[in-house]
Design a protein around this motif. Structure first.
Motif, PDB file in Angstrom:
ATOM      1  N   LEU A 187     -37.899-137.220-120.311  1.00 17.64           N
ATOM      2  CA  LEU A 187     -38.037-135.767-120.189  1.00 17.64           C
ATOM      3  C   LEU A 187     -39.402-135.376-119.636  1.00 17.64           C
ATOM      4  CD1 LEU A 187     -36.314-133.273-120.720  1.00 17.64           C
ATOM      5  CD2 LEU A 187     -37.341-133.123-122.991  1.00 17.64           C
ATOM      6  N   ARG A 219     -38.138-127.119-117.489  1.00 15.65           N
ATOM      7  CA  ARG A 219     -37.680-127.634-118.782  1.00 15.65           C
ATOM      8  C   ARG A 219     -36.156-127.700-118.842  1.00 15.65           C
ATOM      9  NH1 ARG A 219     -40.212-130.603-122.805  1.00 15.65           N
ATOM     10  NH2 ARG A 219     -38.773-130.664-124.540  1.00 15.65           N
ATOM     11  N   GLU A 223     -33.981-131.168-118.989  1.00 21.61           N
ATOM     12  CA  GLU A 223     -33.119-131.467-120.143  1.00 21.61           C
ATOM     13  C   GLU A 223     -31.703-131.803-119.690  1.00 21.61           C
ATOM     14  OE1 GLU A 223     -33.564-128.038-122.627  1.00 21.61           O
ATOM     15  OE2 GLU A 223     -35.378-128.813-123.608  1.00 21.61           O
ATOM     16  N   GLU A 224     -31.178-131.048-118.730  1.00 20.92           N
ATOM     17  CA  GLU A 224     -29.837-131.348-118.221  1.00 20.92           C
ATOM     18  C   GLU A 224     -29.818-132.703-117.522  1.00 20.92           C
ATOM     19  OE1 GLU A 224     -26.866-128.681-115.782  1.00 20.92           O
ATOM     20  OE2 GLU A 224     -28.155-129.798-114.395  1.00 20.92           O
ATOM     21  N   ALA A 226     -31.764-135.284-117.979  1.00 23.01           N
ATOM     22  CA  ALA A 226     -31.900-136.369-118.946  1.00 23.01           C
ATOM     23  C   ALA A 226     -30.563-136.702-119.603  1.00 23.01           C
ATOM     24  CB  ALA A 226     -32.938-136.004-120.006  1.00 23.01           C
ATOM     25  N   LEU A 227     -29.722-135.697-119.772  1.00 24.92           N
ATOM     26  CA  LEU A 227     -28.408-135.920-120.383  1.00 24.92           C
ATOM     27  C   LEU A 227     -27.467-136.681-119.451  1.00 24.92           C
ATOM     28  CD1 LEU A 227     -27.775-132.448-122.104  1.00 24.92           C
ATOM     29  CD2 LEU A 227     -28.310-134.621-123.231  1.00 24.92           C
TER      30      LEU A 227
END
Length: 289
Positions: A187, A219, A223-224, A226-227
């Motif tokens: 992240l 951010r 985050e998306e 990283a998923l």
């Protein structure tokens, strides 16, 4: 061991390398090599003047037929949503991944955009230095026409641009850092390479359920991303519409393309393209070394 057996075994590795680059599938390449062996068994090899060249011709013709059959089968599937090769449960995904990485995943993905005859002509001439007069009978064209096939393929696979590697250097550094962080689900690394006001847009088919078509801010985008780290494992850096971007594959078939804009050393925006018609229309090429 019989002489034909000895000859075939001495050439097996090279034949598999040829078949893999033409077909982009280890399982299919092995099938092509095995079919070549069956033809050896039915042939008086003592009458063959140049056995190595003959074997290359045979495996290449087999591969060309397989490419044409594959293309015909794909017409039975809506927009290519199902790749017939994926039905082969005997394929070892880890083995395929190692092979793809050793050859160059981006190259294999870009080769998938070529027509069967273009692909065979390009692989044989540019990768294995087979003369055009020997390739011509394989693809069923004259020598001059075969040269044009390879030239057309070369133009699509390679980068025909006055821009230099230096000019791509900054883009490449940023995009490779983004991809490395995505693969690790890092992240902080993602946020560091994204502009604070980065904008991510995407085709609906590229998005997880309930994701927004447009996402703003480092951010939220990080985050998306990283998923979606599993996707990143089959991604490669390439030229997308003349700029450094990312292509994502299943096997060696392109499923997503990221068209990326780098500004002041960070990614300021990127678009995720997943619509099959849009993917087919994209200009994809290998980055110059």
């Amino acid at each position: 061991m019989r002489e034909p057996d000895r000859l075939f075994e001495s050439e097996r590795g090279r034949l598999h390398a040829v078949a893999y680059r033409i077909l982009g599938s280890a399982a299919e390449a092995e099938d092509a090599v095995q079919e070549t062996w069956l033809r050896v068994a039915r042939t008086d090899m003592a009458a063959i003047e140049t056995p190595a060249a003959w074997l290359t011709t045979v495996v290449s013709r087999i591969c060309l037929d397989m490419l044409r059959t594959r293309a015909a089968r794909r017409e039975d599937f809506l927009d290519g949503d199902i790749d017939p090769r994926r039905a082969d449960s005997s394929a070892d995904p880890e083995h395929e991944a190692v092979l793809a990485d050793s050859v160059g995943r981006a190259l294999l993905i870009v080769l998938e955009t070529l027509g069967p005859a273009e692909r065979v002509a390009f692989v044989l001439h540019d990768m294995f230095a087979v003369p055009f007069d020997l390739i011509a009978p394989v693809v069923g064209r004259g020598t001059a026409a075969t040269k044009k096939l390879a030239s057309r393929a070369r133009g699509r696979v390679g980068v025909e641009s006055s821009r230099t590697t230096v000019e791509f250097g900054e883009q490449r550094r940023v995009v490779e850092a983004f991809l490395a962080a995505a693969r690790e689900g890092d992240l902080a690394g993602l946020v560091a390479v994204l502009a604070p006001d980065v904008v991510r847009s995407a085709d609906p088919a590229a998005l997880p359920a309930a994701s927004a078509a447009v996402l703003r801010g480092a951010r939220a985008v990080a985050e998306e991303t990283a998923l979606l780290r599993d996707r990143a494992r089959t991604a490669a850096v390439a030229l997308v519409e003349g700029a450094v971007g990312i292509i994502v594959a299943e096997g060696t078939r392109m499923r997503l393309a990221l068209r990326i804009t780098v500004t002041a050393g960070r990614i300021s925006s990127y678009e995720v393209i997943a619509d099959p018609a849009r993917l087919r229309a994209l200009e994809i090429a290998i980055l110059p070394e």
